[in-house]
Design a protein around this motif. Structure first.
Motif, PDB file in Angstrom:
ATOM      1  N   UNK B  85     -10.317  46.230   8.491  1.00  0.00           N
ATOM      2  CA  UNK B  85     -11.184  46.825   7.471  1.00  0.00           C
ATOM      3  C   UNK B  85     -10.391  47.556   6.389  1.00  0.00           C
ATOM      4  N   UNK B  88      -9.094  45.293   2.543  1.00  0.00           N
ATOM      5  CA  UNK B  88      -9.708  45.266   1.217  1.00  0.00           C
ATOM      6  C   UNK B  88      -9.263  46.465   0.389  1.00  0.00           C
ATOM      7  N   UNK B 100     -16.965  31.670   7.315  1.00  0.00           N
ATOM      8  CA  UNK B 100     -17.558  32.909   7.817  1.00  0.00           C
ATOM      9  C   UNK B 100     -18.614  33.491   6.898  1.00  0.00           C
ATOM     10  N   UNK B 102     -22.242  34.694   5.777  1.00  0.00           N
ATOM     11  CA  UNK B 102     -23.394  35.224   6.515  1.00  0.00           C
ATOM     12  C   UNK B 102     -24.583  34.310   6.189  1.00  0.00           C
ATOM     13  N   UNK B 104     -27.638  34.117   7.009  1.00  0.00           N
ATOM     14  CA  UNK B 104     -28.995  34.617   6.755  1.00  0.00           C
ATOM     15  C   UNK B 104     -29.027  35.646   5.628  1.00  0.00           C
ATOM     16  N   UNK B 105     -27.949  35.689   4.865  1.00  0.00           N
ATOM     17  CA  UNK B 105     -27.918  36.531   3.671  1.00  0.00           C
ATOM     18  C   UNK B 105     -27.717  35.624   2.464  1.00  0.00           C
ATOM     19  N   UNK B 109     -25.786  38.245  -1.926  1.00  0.00           N
ATOM     20  CA  UNK B 109     -25.529  39.313  -0.943  1.00  0.00           C
ATOM     21  C   UNK B 109     -24.187  39.107  -0.248  1.00  0.00           C
ATOM     22  N   UNK B 112     -21.643  40.252  -2.600  1.00  0.00           N
ATOM     23  CA  UNK B 112     -21.701  41.712  -2.803  1.00  0.00           C
ATOM     24  C   UNK B 112     -21.013  42.478  -1.665  1.00  0.00           C
ATOM     25  N   UNK B 113     -21.075  41.929  -0.459  1.00  0.00           N
ATOM     26  CA  UNK B 113     -20.383  42.607   0.653  1.00  0.00           C
ATOM     27  C   UNK B 113     -18.891  42.705   0.343  1.00  0.00           C
ATOM     28  N   UNK B 114     -18.360  41.647  -0.265  1.00  0.00           N
ATOM     29  CA  UNK B 114     -16.945  41.653  -0.626  1.00  0.00           C
ATOM     30  C   UNK B 114     -16.615  42.618  -1.746  1.00  0.00           C
ATOM     31  N   UNK B 116     -17.705  45.603  -2.060  1.00  0.00           N
ATOM     32  CA  UNK B 116     -17.920  47.007  -1.666  1.00  0.00           C
ATOM     33  C   UNK B 116     -16.683  47.880  -1.840  1.00  0.00           C
ATOM     34  N   UNK B 119     -17.137  50.151  -4.622  1.00  0.00           N
ATOM     35  CA  UNK B 119     -18.252  51.105  -4.628  1.00  0.00           C
ATOM     36  C   UNK B 119     -17.704  52.497  -4.957  1.00  0.00           C
ATOM     37  N   UNK B 137     -24.872  50.207  -6.962  1.00  0.00           N
ATOM     38  CA  UNK B 137     -25.287  48.910  -6.419  1.00  0.00           C
ATOM     39  C   UNK B 137     -25.523  47.901  -7.541  1.00  0.00           C
ATOM     40  N   UNK B 140     -22.170  46.664  -8.659  1.00  0.00           N
ATOM     41  CA  UNK B 140     -21.599  45.695  -7.719  1.00  0.00           C
ATOM     42  C   UNK B 140     -22.289  44.339  -7.850  1.00  0.00           C
ATOM     43  N   UNK B 176     -16.317  35.547  -2.625  1.00  0.00           N
ATOM     44  CA  UNK B 176     -16.431  36.771  -1.824  1.00  0.00           C
ATOM     45  C   UNK B 176     -15.072  37.458  -1.677  1.00  0.00           C
TER      46      UNK B 176
END
Lengths: 292, 282
Positions: B85, B88, B100, B102, B104-105, B109, B112-114, B116, B119, B137, B140, B176
């Protein structure tokens, strides 16, 4: 007709409580693959926190808030102190730990608060409305029950769907390894997940206790019905947990009203078996490819 | 070909360096005395037959595997007990061979996780849903959309990854990683499963990235490796057997022997074509 309507209303109110409890189970399951059997005693002990506050002459709402906050803290503490050390080990280890917690929290509650039945207040009336000649089995507390669970669910949806933090929590739940690579503090997300689940569980504890009696085992049946509701909807689906709770609540209410209240537990088992036979992943499960 | 010594006169600033890295798994040596460095804006390809240690090398580089020996340095600082973790935050991004994503996103999204890493608000602000968290948000989201647009995937932003063509999912996976604006990009077999046309397209995307970042590329497709890499390092049985410019590596006898399993006269054959590496890759 009146009985049908009242049975339905009673079932909806009851279903909302099951939905809240099932939601608490699902929040933990989808992120950690653990069924938290300690959810019921965790909710029970936070209800006792509320009762202690109320007994100290504070208002119901101060007690209500204290219970939710203590649930939040208890959930986070259990994740960090009890569950985190077995992270990466077989999931059964953590499940057995939650069973151990079930016993420990019961014992602690009995020591601290005693084993006798104590009445728990309700903030609104627990008598049904009278509409003309008709008694409607929807109480002020019932409306509060439905409303508060709906509000909590909407807040959770807003958190998960509308915020960056919710996005990270979902990513951590779906794939820990990838989430970590992307910079997500997965452990922190799990702590938050447990805390939120415990908060929702505490709410269900307060709603079950309202206008009723509490004792260290008063939530034990909730874990059975909540689990059935969660499985019914699909353990991975928060929406499924809500729908499962409502379906179970209404179904059991009809069994109780039209067949016999002594058959409620048997009916819950029957529903669980039928769902597991026909749709093992639950009503809202996602299809997964068969491994060959 | 001799393995060139580390260039003299460098301070290590902006470089990613693995020095004398060794990894064993229960007596099986996965990496032994491997030293590599990736300079800023350089594309370093890592090739080798199956089981050569490429994936282990990548896992060491991103903190999934802690080496038994050796050091990892990034921008002149030794990284100790690197955890995934933290990657990044250090300006390093990695793609996975299996992507890898996601499932179901939505695509947006996922990206956007990438993002973060950028942020501006902390955990507390997000938890309390403070207004600055909402502003953050939106920022991002815009950043994620811009990267998707750059890679030609913006029109898929609202879709779920399983509904996308395979090549597009690869692009989302790359987006991502890129959205964190890394200084070092670790690409794990990014061309696997792509057609020749898609691979050529991917190659041009990759070349465009080198303006902004260094790339460490593990890849089986030699056409891609030879066309985009400034340097190539060759692993065999966990050891670095060659390193140099693509043209030098493709004619290196040790490399040819590793790929074909026999001693080959210098210049007699090339490891470049996919047909050439079938002896050990199968």
């Amino acid at each position: 007709m009146q009985q049908l309507l009242n049975t339905l209303l009673t079932g909806l109110t009851l279903g909302m409580v099951y939905a809240a409890f099932a939601l608490a189970l699902v929040l933990i399951w989808r992120s950690t693959r653990i069924i938290n059997f300690a959810q019921a005693p965790m909710a029970m002990i936070t209800t006792y926190v509320a009762l202690t506050v109320i007994d100290a002459d504070y208002s119901y709402w101060v007690g209500f808030t204290a219970a939710l906050l203590s649930g939040l803290v208890l959930g986070a503490a259990i994740e960090r102190l009890v569950i985190r050390p077995v992270e990466g080990k077989p999931h059964i280890n953590a499940v057995i730990l939650t069973l151990g917690l079930f016993i420990v929290i019961h014992a602690v509650a009995a020591l601290l608060f005693g084993s006798r039945y104590r009445s728990f207040p309700a903030p609104f009336g627990v008598r049904g409305f009278q509409v003309g000649e008709v008694n409607v089995a929807l109480t002020g507390f019932g409306i509060f029950t439905i409303g508060s669970v709906v509000v909590v669910m909407l807040l959770l949806v807003a958190l998960f769907r509308g915020t960056d933090l919710g996005l990270m929590m979902r990513a951590a739940a779906f794939n820990q390894e990838v989430a970590r690579l992307l910079g997500v503090r997965v452990g922190r997300m799990f702590t938050l997940g447990w805390a939120l689940a415990a908060l929702v569980g505490s709410l269900s504890g307060l709603l079950i206790a309202g206008g009723s009696l509490v004792h260290p085992s008063y939530m034990d049946s909730a874990v059975v019905f909540g689990f059935v509701a969660a499985v019914l909807g699909g353990l991975d689906s928060p929406v499924g947990a809500v729908v499962g709770g409502l379906v179970l609540g209404v179904s059991l209410s009809f069994v109780s009203g039209y067949v016999g209240s002594e058959l409620v537990a048997l009916a819950a088992l029957g529903i669980l078996m039928v769902v597991l036979l026909l749709r093992p992943g639950g009503l809202f499960s996602h299809a997964t490819p068969r491994r060959v | 070909m001799r393995i060139p010594a580390r260039p003299t006169g460098t301070t290590g600033e902006g470089r990613f360096e693995l020095s004398d890295v060794g990894v064993s798994f229960g007596g099986v040596v996965a990496l032994s005395e491997v030293s590599l460095e990736v300079a800023p804006r350089q594309v370093l390809g890592v090739i080798g037959p199956n089981g050569a240690g490429k994936t282990t090398l990548f896992n060491v580089a991103c903190g999934f595997v802690t080496p038994d020996r050796g050091t990892i340095r990034w921008r002149g600082v030794t990284l100790r007990r690197l955890r995934p973790h933290q990657l990044a935050g250090l300006g390093i991004a990695r793609t996975l061979q299996a992507m890898g994503l996601f499932d179901r996103m939505s695509v947006l999204d996922n990206v956007m996780v990438g993002a973060d890493r950028h942020a501006a608000t902390g955990f507390g602000s997000a938890l309390l849903a403070l207004p600055r968290s909402a502003r953050d948000e939106r920022r991002l989201r815009d950043r994620a959309m811009a990267v998707l647009d750059e890679l030609g995937a913006a029109s898929y932003a609202g879709r779920l990854p399983p509904s996308l063509p395979y090549a597009m999912r690869k692009r989302v996976s790359l987006a991502r990683a890129l959205v964190s604006n890394p200084d070092l990009l670790l690409l794990d077999e990014p061309a696997s499963g792509l057609s020749q046309g898609e691979m050529a397209e991917f190659g041009s995307v990759l070349r465009g990235l080198t303006e902004r970042m260094a790339v460490l590329l593990v890849e089986h497709h030699m056409d891609l490796v030879l066309s985009v890499c400034d340097e190539i390092a060759v692993l065999d049985f966990g050891r670095l057997i060659a390193r140099g410019a693509p043209d030098d590596v493709r004619s290196d006898p040790a490399v040819l022997a590793a790929y074909l399993g026999v001693e080959v006269r210098e210049g007699a054959a090339s490891p470049g074509g996919r047909e050439d590496n079938s002896a050990r890759s199968a």
